[in-house]
Structures are given as structure tokens and as C-alpha cells.
Design a protein around this motif. Structure first.
Motif, PDB file in Angstrom:
ATOM      1  N   VAL A 226       0.837  -1.212   0.000  1.00  0.00           N
ATOM      2  CA  VAL A 226       0.000   0.000   0.000  1.00  0.00           C
ATOM      3  C   VAL A 226       0.865   1.252   0.000  1.00  0.00           C
ATOM      4  CG1 VAL A 226      -1.744   1.289   1.299  1.00  0.00           C
ATOM      5  CG2 VAL A 226      -1.870  -1.214   1.175  1.00  0.00           C
ATOM      6  N   HIS A 227       1.952   1.252   0.769  1.00  0.00           N
ATOM      7  CA  HIS A 227       2.790   2.447   0.848  1.00  0.00           C
ATOM      8  C   HIS A 227       3.623   2.611  -0.426  1.00  0.00           C
ATOM      9  CE1 HIS A 227       5.313  -0.850   2.359  1.00  0.00           C
ATOM     10  NE2 HIS A 227       6.362  -0.150   1.907  1.00  0.00           N
ATOM     11  N   THR A 228       3.954   3.832  -0.732  1.00  0.00           N
ATOM     12  CA  THR A 228       4.703   4.144  -1.960  1.00  0.00           C
ATOM     13  C   THR A 228       6.141   3.653  -1.845  1.00  0.00           C
ATOM     14  OG1 THR A 228       3.342   6.125  -2.243  1.00  0.00           O
ATOM     15  CG2 THR A 228       5.361   5.979  -3.555  1.00  0.00           C
ATOM     16  N   LEU A 229       6.625   3.042  -2.940  1.00  0.00           N
ATOM     17  CA  LEU A 229       7.992   2.531  -2.993  1.00  0.00           C
ATOM     18  C   LEU A 229       8.832   3.412  -3.907  1.00  0.00           C
ATOM     19  CD1 LEU A 229       7.329  -1.308  -3.351  1.00  0.00           C
ATOM     20  CD2 LEU A 229       7.738  -0.007  -1.265  1.00  0.00           C
ATOM     21  N   TYR A 230       9.923   3.918  -3.371  1.00  0.00           N
ATOM     22  CA  TYR A 230      10.824   4.753  -4.160  1.00  0.00           C
ATOM     23  C   TYR A 230      12.162   4.035  -4.357  1.00  0.00           C
ATOM     24  CZ  TYR A 230       7.737   8.768  -3.578  1.00  0.00           C
ATOM     25  OH  TYR A 230       6.672   9.626  -3.610  1.00  0.00           O
ATOM     26  N   ALA A 231      12.560   3.944  -5.614  1.00  0.00           N
ATOM     27  CA  ALA A 231      13.888   3.414  -5.938  1.00  0.00           C
ATOM     28  C   ALA A 231      14.794   4.573  -6.341  1.00  0.00           C
ATOM     29  CB  ALA A 231      13.809   2.406  -7.081  1.00  0.00           C
ATOM     30  N   TYR A 232      16.073   4.441  -6.033  1.00  0.00           N
ATOM     31  CA  TYR A 232      17.043   5.459  -6.450  1.00  0.00           C
ATOM     32  C   TYR A 232      17.537   5.046  -7.825  1.00  0.00           C
ATOM     33  CZ  TYR A 232      20.735   8.943  -5.991  1.00  0.00           C
ATOM     34  OH  TYR A 232      21.543  10.042  -6.172  1.00  0.00           O
ATOM     35  N   ALA A 233      16.939   5.662  -8.875  1.00  0.00           N
ATOM     36  CA  ALA A 233      17.167   5.176 -10.233  1.00  0.00           C
ATOM     37  C   ALA A 233      16.935   6.286 -11.249  1.00  0.00           C
ATOM     38  CB  ALA A 233      16.231   4.000 -10.512  1.00  0.00           C
ATOM     39  N   ASP A 234      17.086   5.923 -12.530  1.00  0.00           N
ATOM     40  CA  ASP A 234      16.792   6.836 -13.632  1.00  0.00           C
ATOM     41  C   ASP A 234      15.432   6.439 -14.200  1.00  0.00           C
ATOM     42  OD1 ASP A 234      18.298   8.696 -15.935  1.00  0.00           O
ATOM     43  OD2 ASP A 234      16.817   7.303 -16.751  1.00  0.00           O
ATOM     44  N   LYS A 235      14.462   7.373 -14.204  1.00  0.00           N
ATOM     45  CA  LYS A 235      13.080   7.026 -14.551  1.00  0.00           C
ATOM     46  C   LYS A 235      12.958   6.486 -15.973  1.00  0.00           C
ATOM     47  CE  LYS A 235       8.337   8.698 -14.776  1.00  0.00           C
ATOM     48  NZ  LYS A 235       8.140   8.144 -16.126  1.00  0.00           N
ATOM     49  N   SER A 236      13.624   7.142 -16.939  1.00  0.00           N
ATOM     50  CA  SER A 236      13.491   6.689 -18.324  1.00  0.00           C
ATOM     51  C   SER A 236      14.096   5.292 -18.494  1.00  0.00           C
ATOM     52  CB  SER A 236      14.158   7.672 -19.276  1.00  0.00           C
ATOM     53  OG  SER A 236      15.549   7.770 -19.011  1.00  0.00           O
ATOM     54  N   ALA A 237      15.183   5.011 -17.750  1.00  0.00           N
ATOM     55  CA  ALA A 237      15.789   3.682 -17.828  1.00  0.00           C
ATOM     56  C   ALA A 237      14.865   2.636 -17.226  1.00  0.00           C
ATOM     57  CB  ALA A 237      17.137   3.679 -17.114  1.00  0.00           C
ATOM     58  N   VAL A 238      14.202   2.960 -16.076  1.00  0.00           N
ATOM     59  CA  VAL A 238      13.254   2.033 -15.473  1.00  0.00           C
ATOM     60  C   VAL A 238      12.092   1.789 -16.427  1.00  0.00           C
ATOM     61  CG1 VAL A 238      11.695   1.614 -13.533  1.00  0.00           C
ATOM     62  CG2 VAL A 238      13.898   2.709 -13.131  1.00  0.00           C
ATOM     63  N   ASP A 239      11.625   2.842 -17.094  1.00  0.00           N
ATOM     64  CA  ASP A 239      10.567   2.703 -18.110  1.00  0.00           C
ATOM     65  C   ASP A 239      10.967   1.663 -19.161  1.00  0.00           C
ATOM     66  OD1 ASP A 239       8.583   4.392 -17.258  1.00  0.00           O
ATOM     67  OD2 ASP A 239       9.365   6.148 -18.284  1.00  0.00           O
ATOM     68  N   GLN A 240      12.192   1.822 -19.678  1.00  0.00           N
ATOM     69  CA  GLN A 240      12.652   0.951 -20.756  1.00  0.00           C
ATOM     70  C   GLN A 240      12.812  -0.489 -20.277  1.00  0.00           C
ATOM     71  OE1 GLN A 240      16.043   2.572 -22.781  1.00  0.00           O
ATOM     72  NE2 GLN A 240      16.048   0.995 -24.378  1.00  0.00           N
ATOM     73  N   VAL A 241      13.319  -0.676 -19.036  1.00  0.00           N
ATOM     74  CA  VAL A 241      13.470  -2.021 -18.492  1.00  0.00           C
ATOM     75  C   VAL A 241      12.102  -2.696 -18.369  1.00  0.00           C
ATOM     76  CG1 VAL A 241      14.073  -3.317 -16.411  1.00  0.00           C
ATOM     77  CG2 VAL A 241      15.624  -1.553 -17.275  1.00  0.00           C
ATOM     78  N   LEU A 242      11.139  -2.003 -17.765  1.00  0.00           N
ATOM     79  CA  LEU A 242       9.796  -2.570 -17.603  1.00  0.00           C
ATOM     80  C   LEU A 242       9.123  -2.807 -18.951  1.00  0.00           C
ATOM     81  CD1 LEU A 242       8.552  -0.517 -14.544  1.00  0.00           C
ATOM     82  CD2 LEU A 242       8.666  -3.006 -14.674  1.00  0.00           C
ATOM     83  N   ASP A 243       9.320  -1.896 -19.887  1.00  0.00           N
ATOM     84  CA  ASP A 243       8.734  -2.032 -21.216  1.00  0.00           C
ATOM     85  C   ASP A 243       9.219  -3.332 -21.873  1.00  0.00           C
ATOM     86  OD1 ASP A 243       7.245  -0.360 -23.450  1.00  0.00           O
ATOM     87  OD2 ASP A 243       9.003  -1.267 -24.403  1.00  0.00           O
TER      88      ASP A 243
END
Length: 573
Positions: A451-468
């Protein structure tokens, strides 16, 4: 074939031998020359060591290390000898080479004998005996028994020493030469003399003398004469003692056996003193003092030579290590070139196949419409081509994008901005792009998260591409009517994201190379989708750049797969 002939034969063959054959010849030659040419044995051992390491042959490497140790021991550099014997022992123990372990233990026992550390010598020799008894091989037992006897004799335990000499005598048919038997008789004779049983001692000395006379071993004969003279002197047989001692002294001088010459002079001095021939006793004492000074100078010079040799040998070792490392670097460079060449071939195959086919399709449609004119086709026919053209163009665009991404990542041209990233939000955004693709295959997309928000220390566009990439693959390789589950997990110091499907799964071979560039796995897209073999290699590189780790699990073909990645946790602002 005698020893010198065998050495000569090996020396003739050696210059023409290479690789493993040369290594075996070097080791054989080193074993033959070390008793008389320890410095040469040391040089041979160093060359053999370099060759064994380059060929990555462990047992010959251990043998070469022992040969180097034997070479040092032959020049009284016992500390260095022990160092190399221990190195060889470590390799033999690691690879359970029992025969090599026995040789190492025996050599260590002899080296500690030379240092007069008899208790440590016994420890190693007892270990050698324990292993050798298990091997059911009697060939090395006489050698072990002899060294145990010598060590116990040095400790003053004459009964135990005699016990081991007798055990060696019981195995005399396994002794490697008649001279070995003569040495054994000499040792037993000397031991009986120490125990005060001079008659038995003299009998054994005479047996040794007979063998050495048959073999023409002048130093052995000199040693026996001097031992016989010493025994007769103690028994009061002065005339016979004088005769034996003079014979032994003459032979010791001729053969350069300085230590035995010293023993002869000492016995002659004591004999003349007992007979109250003080003038003769004084003469022998002068010779004794002069010889002891000469021996002292020889020992000092030998020590200096040993230090010089140690310097030269250490220099050779450093040079050999540099040579070995250069070879390792060369092999690594060649492997990298081989890998790059394979990647180039894979790239050309992708360009020729994955781009050629869609381009041919587009050209075919263009030629079809041009050849028959637009008026030949109805509006509906023409419009039907456009979705296919778009899919084909998108396929080409994705491939080119992936190729460019790989190139940019490997060249370090991608800039990463690491900051707190809301992982739930990123997953939901990417999932929204795949609802249509999942619906078309009747695949249910599920998302699980705390339920609580999870924050990773990362690059958002790179995380987008990995998940994509991971979600796209999960849908692409899954059968219709199955589920794809994306889950976020909160760990102590990282955020874990997993993408689990019920698709074709991965074989053991697939798991070994799944994140490698241009890899085509055994699984195939289930609805005619396209795969370039680049997506997962990009995923790994992106996660690595964000200081994370990526992994995959599968129980095997047709059992689904779970891809996951961990990213460092960040504190929300």
C-alpha cells in the motif's frame, strides 16, 4: 641404458619438442639431473612451471614446483625449497593428487632434516607414510622408511631408527639401485656402532663396502673405510683401524669428499693420541684444523652463492610471471576479438534478415500498387495495407532503436540521472501501454504492490525501458488465456520488481545466455511477434548502470519464467 645416456637422449629430443610434450621432457630431465646438477634442475623447473601454467595443467605445475624446491634444496637454500614444496602440496591437496602429496611431504621432511628441525620433519614424513600405505604401492616406501630412520637417529632414538631401517631392508627388492642397498647397509652399520654393537656394525659396513667396490663408487668406498676404521679404533683394533683410515683418507682426498676427509683426520688424531704418538697426533690435528677452516670458507662461499642464486632465480620467477601475465592478456584480447567478431556476424545477420524481410515486404506492396495502378484497387483494399505497413515499419523502427541503444550504452553515451523514482507509478504507466496487446491474446495483466509508496534510487526513463522490455516479452512469449503478474516488493535496502508469466519457460541452456546480445532463445513468440535478441541485453546494461541487479528463474520449458530486477531503495521526499 645408464643415467648419462638417458640424459643425453632427452637433451637431443628437447629442442624439437613443444607444448605438453616439451613439458613432460623437462620434468623427466629435471628428475635425472638434480642429484648432481641442482642449479640446472632449478632452471629446468622454472621453465616447466611457466609452460605448465600457460597450458593450464595443474598436476605438471605441482611437479614443476617440487622440482624447483629440489633445486633449491640441492644448493642448501632450504627456506626457498620449503616455500616451493608447500606450493606444490597446496595444488596436490586441492586436486586430491595423493602421489604428489606423498612426494611433497617427503621433500618437506628432508628439507626440515637439513634445518635440524627433526620434529617437524617427522610430522611430514609420517603424513607421507600414512598416504603411501593407503596407495598399496611399495615403490616409495623404502625412501620414506630411510628418511624416518635418519630423523629418529638424529633425535637419538636409535631403536626407532633401526626399526625403520629394518623395514627398508625388508623391501630391498623395491630399492631403485644396488647403491641404495649399500647406503642402507652403511646406515644400519653406523647405527649399530652408535648403539655400541660394533661387531654387527662392522658386518653391515663390509656388506656396503662390497657393493660399492662392485659399482666402482670411490666416495662410497672411502666412507666405508673411514667408518670401519672408526669402529676398529673404538674396539681397540688399532693396527686394522690405522689401515682402514689411511685407505679412506686417500680416497676421500682423490674424490674431493672434504667432510669424510675431516672425519678421517679426526679419527687418526684420536688414534695416535691414544697410542701416545703425540708428534703424529699433532700433525693430524694441524691437518684437521686447516681442513675445518677450508670447510668453513667453502660453506661461507656456498652461502654467498646461494644468496646470489636466489636473487637470480627470483628475477627469473618475476620475468616468468610477467611472461605468463602477458600471455593471459593476449589470450583475453584474442577472446574479446573473437567475441566481437561473433557479435559482428550476429549484427550482419540481423541486418540482412530482420531488416531485409520487412523492407522486401514494403517494396513488394509498393511495386504491386504501382504495377497495377491505384484505380485497380478498391478503397477498402488499399486501407487494409496500411496497418500491415505500420506494423512492419514499427518492427524496423524497434530494431533500429534497439541497435542504437546497445551502441550508445556500450560507448557510454547515455547519461543517467539517479533520483527517487515512484515505482508504482512507473509500472502503472508502462502497463497502460500494453492493455490492448494483452487483450488481443486474452492475457490478464495483474499488478501487486504494498500500500505504501515505494521509491527506488534510479533513472526514470531507464526504469521505463526495463519494464517495457520485460512486460512486452512476457506478453509476447505467453499463450492466450494465461496471466502475467507484475509485483513490487519492499526489501531492507532495495526495491524488487518481478514479471512472472505462464509461458514457454526457459531451458538450462537459455538461462546461461539469456542476457547476452543477439541471443535467440528456444522459446518463440506465440502470435507471430518479432524478437531481435537485444532487449534483455539492454535490460541488463540499464540495471547495471543504476547499481542494481537483474535475474531470471524458470523451472524449465513450458513452466513459465520470472524476470526480476533489484534497485537501491530511496527515501521519498
Amino acid at each position: 641404458m645408464n643415467l648419462s645416456s638417458k640424459i643425453h637422449q632427452l637433451e637431443e629430443v628437447l629442442p624439437h619438442a613443444e607444448g605438453e610434450e616439451r613439458l613432460n621432457l623437462l620434468l623427466e630431465l629435471g628428475q635425472l639431473v638434480y642429484p648432481t646438477q641442482p642449479e640446472r634442475a632449478l632452471k629446468i623447473g622454472l621453465e616447466a612451471l611457466t609452460l605448465a601454467q600457460n597450458l593450464q595443467l595443474v598436476i605438471p605445475e605441482a611437479m614443476a614446483l617440487r622440482l624447483i624446491g629440489i633445486g633449491y634444496a640441492g644448493q642448501f637454500a632450504n627456506d626457498r625449497a620449503i616455500e616451493f614444496f608447500l606450493k606444490s602440496l597446496s595444488l596436490d591437496e586441492k586436486h586430491n593428487n595423493l602421489q604428489g602429496m606423498v612426494s611433497a611431504y617427503v621433500n618437506l621432511g628432508k628439507a626440515y632434516q637439513m634445518q635440524q628441525d627433526y620434529h617437524t620433519s617427522l610430522e611430514f614424513l609420517e603424513k607421507a607414510l600414512q598416504i603411501q600405505m593407503k596407495l598399496d604401492d611399495p615403490r616409495l616406501l623404502p625412501h620414506i622408511y630411510r628418511n624416518l630412520g635418519v630423523t629418529y637417529q638424529s633425535l637419538g632414538d636409535y631403536d626407532r631408527a633401526l626399526e625403520y631401517f629394518q623395514k627398508e631392508l625388508n623391501l630391498q627388492e623395491h630399492l631403485d639401485s644396488a647403491e641404495s642397498l649399500a647406503t642402507l647397509f652403511n646406515n644400519i652399520g653406523a647405527l649399530y656402532a652408535l648403539k655400541g654393537d660394533y661387531d654387527v656394525g662392522l658386518d653391515y659396513q663390509l656388506k656396503a663396502l662390497e657393493i660399492w667396490q662392485q659399482q666402482g663408487n670411490q666416495q662410497g668406498i672411502a666412507m666405508c673405510y673411514i667408518n670401519l676404521g672408526s669402529g676398529c679404533r673404538i674396539q681397540g683394533k688399532f693396527e686394522q683401524a690405522l689401515e682402514y683410515l689411511h685407505w679412506g683418507l686417500d680416497l676421500a682426498k682423490k674424490t674431493g669428499a672434504k667432510n669424510w676427509e675431516r672425519i678421517a683426520y679426526n679419527n687418526l688424531f684420536l688414534l695416535q693420541e691414544t697410542l701416545e704418538n703425540y708428534r703424529e697426533a699433532l700433525e693430524y690435528h694441524k691437518h684437521l684444523l686447516a681442513l675445518e677452516q677450508e670447510l668453513f670458507n667453502l660453506e661461507k662461499n656456498r652461502h654467498i652463492t646461494s644468496i646470489e642464486l636466489q636473487y637470480k632465480t627470483e628475477k627469473r620467477e618475476r620475468e616468468a610471471e610477467i611472461y605468463r601475465l602477458k600471455n593471459v592478456e593476449l589470450a583475453s584480447a584474442l577472446e574479446r576479438l573473437r567475441r566481437l567478431n561473433a557479435e559482428k556476424n550476429d549484427f550482419l545477420e540481423i541486418v540482412s534478415h530482420d531488416l531485409k524481410n520487412p523492407l522486401s515486404y514494403l517494396i513488394g506492396i509498393s511495386d504491386l500498387v504501382t504495377s497495377y495502378s491505384v484505380n485497380t484497387f478498391s478503397k477498402e483494399d488499399l486501407l487494409a495495407y496500411f496497418p500491415r505497413i505500420r506494423r512492419t515499419a514499427n518492427r524496423m523502427l524497434n530494431l533500429v532503436t534497439n541497435l542504437l541503444d546497445v551502441n550508445r550504452l556500450e560507448n557510454g553515451d547515455v547519461q543517467f540521472t539517479l533520483e527517487p523514482v515512484n515505482m508504482q507509478l512507473v509500472v502503472l504507466e508502462v502497463l497502460s501501454n500494453y492493455n490492448a496487446a494483452a487483450d488481443s491474446k486474452k492475457i490478464m495483466l495483474e499488478f501487486e504492490s504494498p500500500v505504501h509508496t515505494l521509491y527506488a534510487y534510479a533513472d526514470k526513463s531507464a526504469v521505463d525501458q526495463v519494464l517495457d522490455n520485460l512486460i512486452s516479452n512476457a506478453i509476447k512469449y505467453s499463450y492466450g488465456g494465461t496471466r502475467v503478474c507484475i509485483e513490487l516488493l519492499d526489501r531492507d535496502d532495495y526495491i524488487r520488481c518481478t514479471v512472472r508469466d505462464q509461458g514457454q519457460g526457459l531451458s538450462e541452456a537459455d538461462l546461461q545466455q539469456v542476457f547476452t546480445k543477439y541471443t535467440r532463445l528456444s522459446a518463440q513468440p506465440t502470435d507471430g511477434e518479432h524478437s531481435s535478441g537485444l532487449g534483455l541485453s539492454i535490460v541488463k546494461r540499464l540495471v547495471d548502470e543504476m547499481n542494481g541487479t537483474v535475474w531470471v528463474e524458470s523451472e524449465g520449458p513450458e513452466k513459465g519464467a520470472t524476470f526480476g530486477f533489484d534497485l537501491p531503495k530511496a527515501v521519498s521526499s
